[in-house]
Design an enzyme around this catalytic site. Sequence first.
Site, PDB file in Angstrom:
ATOM      1  CD  GLU A   1      71.792 -15.210 -45.649  1.00 47.08           C
ATOM      2  OE1 GLU A   1      72.135 -15.715 -46.725  1.00 47.08           O
ATOM      3  OE2 GLU A   1      71.244 -14.099 -45.562  1.00 47.08           O
TER       4      GLU A   1
ATOM      5  NE  ARG B   1      68.749 -13.643 -53.258  1.00 48.71           N
ATOM      6  CZ  ARG B   1      67.519 -13.762 -52.779  1.00 48.71           C
ATOM      7  NH1 ARG B   1      66.470 -13.579 -53.528  1.00 48.71           N
ATOM      8  NH2 ARG B   1      67.337 -14.079 -51.516  1.00 48.71           N
TER       9      ARG B   1
ATOM     10  CG  ASP C   1      72.387  -8.949 -48.069  1.00 52.30           C
ATOM     11  OD1 ASP C   1      73.327  -8.988 -48.860  1.00 52.30           O
ATOM     12  OD2 ASP C   1      71.447  -9.774 -48.054  1.00 52.30           O
TER      13      ASP C   1
ATOM     14  CD  GLU D   1      69.845 -10.323 -52.945  1.00 52.51           C
ATOM     15  OE1 GLU D   1      71.079 -10.457 -53.030  1.00 52.51           O
ATOM     16  OE2 GLU D   1      69.175 -10.815 -52.024  1.00 52.51           O
TER      17      GLU D   1
ATOM     18  CD  GLU E   1      80.526 -11.159 -51.314  1.00 58.95           C
ATOM     19  OE1 GLU E   1      81.299 -11.879 -50.650  1.00 58.95           O
ATOM     20  OE2 GLU E   1      79.298 -11.395 -51.417  1.00 58.95           O
TER      21      GLU E   1
ATOM     22  CD1 TRP F   1      66.703 -12.506 -42.605  1.00 55.86           C
ATOM     23  CD2 TRP F   1      65.454 -14.333 -42.933  1.00 55.86           C
ATOM     24  NE1 TRP F   1      67.556 -13.580 -42.682  1.00 55.86           N
ATOM     25  CE2 TRP F   1      66.812 -14.724 -42.888  1.00 55.86           C
ATOM     26  CE3 TRP F   1      64.483 -15.322 -43.134  1.00 55.86           C
ATOM     27  CZ2 TRP F   1      67.231 -16.053 -43.025  1.00 55.86           C
ATOM     28  CZ3 TRP F   1      64.897 -16.648 -43.281  1.00 55.86           C
ATOM     29  CH2 TRP F   1      66.252 -17.008 -43.230  1.00 55.86           C
TER      30      TRP F   1
ATOM     31  CE  LYS G   1      75.395 -17.595 -46.844  1.00 58.83           C
ATOM     32  NZ  LYS G   1      74.308 -17.212 -47.766  1.00 58.83           N
TER      33      LYS G   1
HETATM   34  O1  GCW Z   1      72.050 -10.990 -50.192  1.00 53.10           O
HETATM   35  C1  GCW Z   1      71.831 -12.193 -49.576  1.00 53.10           C
HETATM   36  C2  GCW Z   1      71.077 -12.957 -50.586  1.00 53.10           C
HETATM   37  C3  GCW Z   1      71.319 -14.421 -50.540  1.00 53.10           C
HETATM   38  C4  GCW Z   1      72.831 -14.639 -50.549  1.00 53.10           C
HETATM   39  C5  GCW Z   1      73.411 -13.985 -49.318  1.00 53.10           C
HETATM   40  C6  GCW Z   1      74.926 -14.114 -49.264  1.00 53.10           C
HETATM   41  C7  GCW Z   1      74.093 -16.343 -51.607  1.00 53.10           C
HETATM   42  O2  GCW Z   1      69.716 -12.676 -50.452  1.00 53.10           O
HETATM   43  O3  GCW Z   1      70.710 -14.991 -51.661  1.00 53.10           O
HETATM   44  O4  GCW Z   1      73.178 -15.986 -50.630  1.00 53.10           O
HETATM   45  O5  GCW Z   1      73.117 -12.633 -49.323  1.00 53.10           O
HETATM   46  O6  GCW Z   1      75.587 -13.182 -49.679  1.00 53.10           O
HETATM   47  O7  GCW Z   1      75.427 -15.125 -48.816  1.00 53.10           O
END
Ligand code: GCW
Length: 718
Positions: free
Chosen positions: A305, A182, A379, A407, A401, A557, A301
Amino acid sequence: MKQKISLLLIATLFLGLGALGENGYRLWLRFDQIEDELLRTRYQQQIQQIRFEGNSPILSTAARELTHGLSALLGKELNAGAEDLQQPGVVVGITGNSTILDQLLSLEDKQSLMAEGFLILTRQNQIVLAANDDRGVLYGVFHLLRLIQLHESLDDLHIIQNPKLQRRILNHWDNLDRTVERGYAGFSIWNWHELPDFIDDRYLDYARANASIGINGAVVTNVNANALIFRSDYIAKAAALADVFRPYGIRLYLTARFSAPIELGGLSTADPLDTDVKRWWSEKVEEIYTLIPDFGGFLVKANSEGQPGPQEYGRNHADGANLLADALAPHDGIVMWRAFVYSSEEPEDRAKQAYNEFVPLDGKFRDNVLIQVKNGPIDFQPREPIHPLFGAMPNTPLMMEFQITKEYLGQGTHLVGLSPFFEEVLRTDTYVEGEGSLVANVIDGSLHGHTLTGIAGVANIGTAFNWTGHLFGQADWYAFGRLAWDPYLSSAKIYQEWIKMTLTHDQDAQAIIGDMLLSSHETCVRYMTPIGLHHIMGPGHHYGPGPWVSKMPRADWTSVYYHKADSSGLGFDRTESGSNALEQYRPNLAKVYRDLDHCPLEFLLWFHHVSWDHPLSSGNTLWNELCLQYDQGAREVSQLRQRWDQVESYIDKERFRQVAMHLQIQEKEARWWRDACISYFQSFSNRPLPRGLRQPEHDLSHYESLIFPYAPGIRPRW
Ligand code: GCW
């Protein structure tokens, strides 16, 4: 002859610099001599000497910055070695370590200072700059320089500032191969291959820029982590960066891949309750601290994901976080455990899942753990309501955060000032302890008496000449730092500072640019995701519109999962009749969103499925309002471009041109968003555009056919 050569040299140098011109590298730290002669003379009279007390690596940095900065701004050579206080000047030092400061300051003055805070007071013929620690002195120095950069008066100064948040951190989503997830400003500035032997000047300039706005930490690796960073040679590389950061008061942090004991340590498990796993982490942490004595800690993290985590062993987030926290505690390190999680099984509304996983764990984390929560529950969408966790975990310190990299907000080419949106989030009332429990009060610890506090911003920095690609990305970096220092500052003030320091002192130009920055986030929301729409961008890279996206490895998604357009209407029902995500907010906040007819328009389609003909508070039906907002957003970008043209004569031509070209791209892309989204939603509403509105330029099939295999910032697939 000699003269000729030196003239030639000067000319070459000049031309050389001319070619680079004002490339933006200097950010807001320009320190050019003050042009206004009256003002400069006044400052020169007030600062005839500098007396700098004390010695430490950070204090040396502070002394160097102060003498260089003042000498450059005032156009006269100053050094930090004044013997006495005969002449008017600046006296700087740490309280308790300096007899001069002890004489000049009262007990009350000193008591007002907290860790990393500073005071700047006029006493007798001196400007007294003092702090309880060396970081405070450094921040005070940059503040004093800022006052002068802003042309403020130095008469009768009475400034006392303490940072409201303790850990003010940039998160770099930088991979070890120098790609940036990103990232839209080139490659990673960390050259892992050449570290630790080659130290790029940029590392120092980076540290300096951060220190100037009070940022005191950097997580230098991606949250989608690579265990390699824990191999001894990589720890040595990280240590070399930490050495550069240290004199600027910046601690280095790393991301911890939960499965590192397996991948790097050769263990058969990463179970957080396993004795060998615990030992592996303790020893690894020990090794890190041997090389980086002030190492900050880990950002993690996990179980998100595809990232490994404690749930693979039937354990929870607290078990995972506490494992690392125990290893770090003897060294004063902390864990920032991310709450950005959603289940791999897609059991229900993604917006609800972090809350479901974390609220039962409230109070179960060690004292050196912060839970790092994204501003909203999905997100980093152009606009989101606040994350419900901010109102739901009183016994656990929560850290904010924000995403500074854009992005979902036009990436590298759109001018979108983020500060007003950050401000909107920070000022939202969670009602967790009754009315007036703002998100800012939650994260600054004041509401629940937490002493460990923090805020993180996902960095927008790369190898681009000007650091951020889009020149105005610098304003977002700047604003993040200022809000991290004081989340109660206003965006208008922050932007005035940035504009004056970075671009121009002309008042008319400032007003125009300030207005552009303040209004641009709302504009972007209009042409991308008006009325509470979200997650309707292109697949994977997240570039451009993609409301039609329906085939992805997971339903949550896709875009259709979020907008739920059908022939009857549009929007995600998150009330009692739908997913009931609403119940995760405190009742008083839920009340704001619950009723379809009273829900603020900004969040309407976030919380409600609304029929196309439903009349809204604006007086329009949903369908008409949607079209009008898209149209207005696109038109506002044309206005942004025109307003930039008005300031041309106040900005150097290189930076003016960079921004002008980006605005042209933005204008084109805003129309693309407008046209693509109107076409797509019209295929459900089956209604004509409101009278007077331009038809989309192409058929829907055209927009759907566009693909961008090389859009930047894509997540690597490993
Ligand atoms: O926003 C999403 C992004 C991912 C990112 C994820 C996160 C680093 O598309 O690229 O991964 O969040 O915040 O973990």
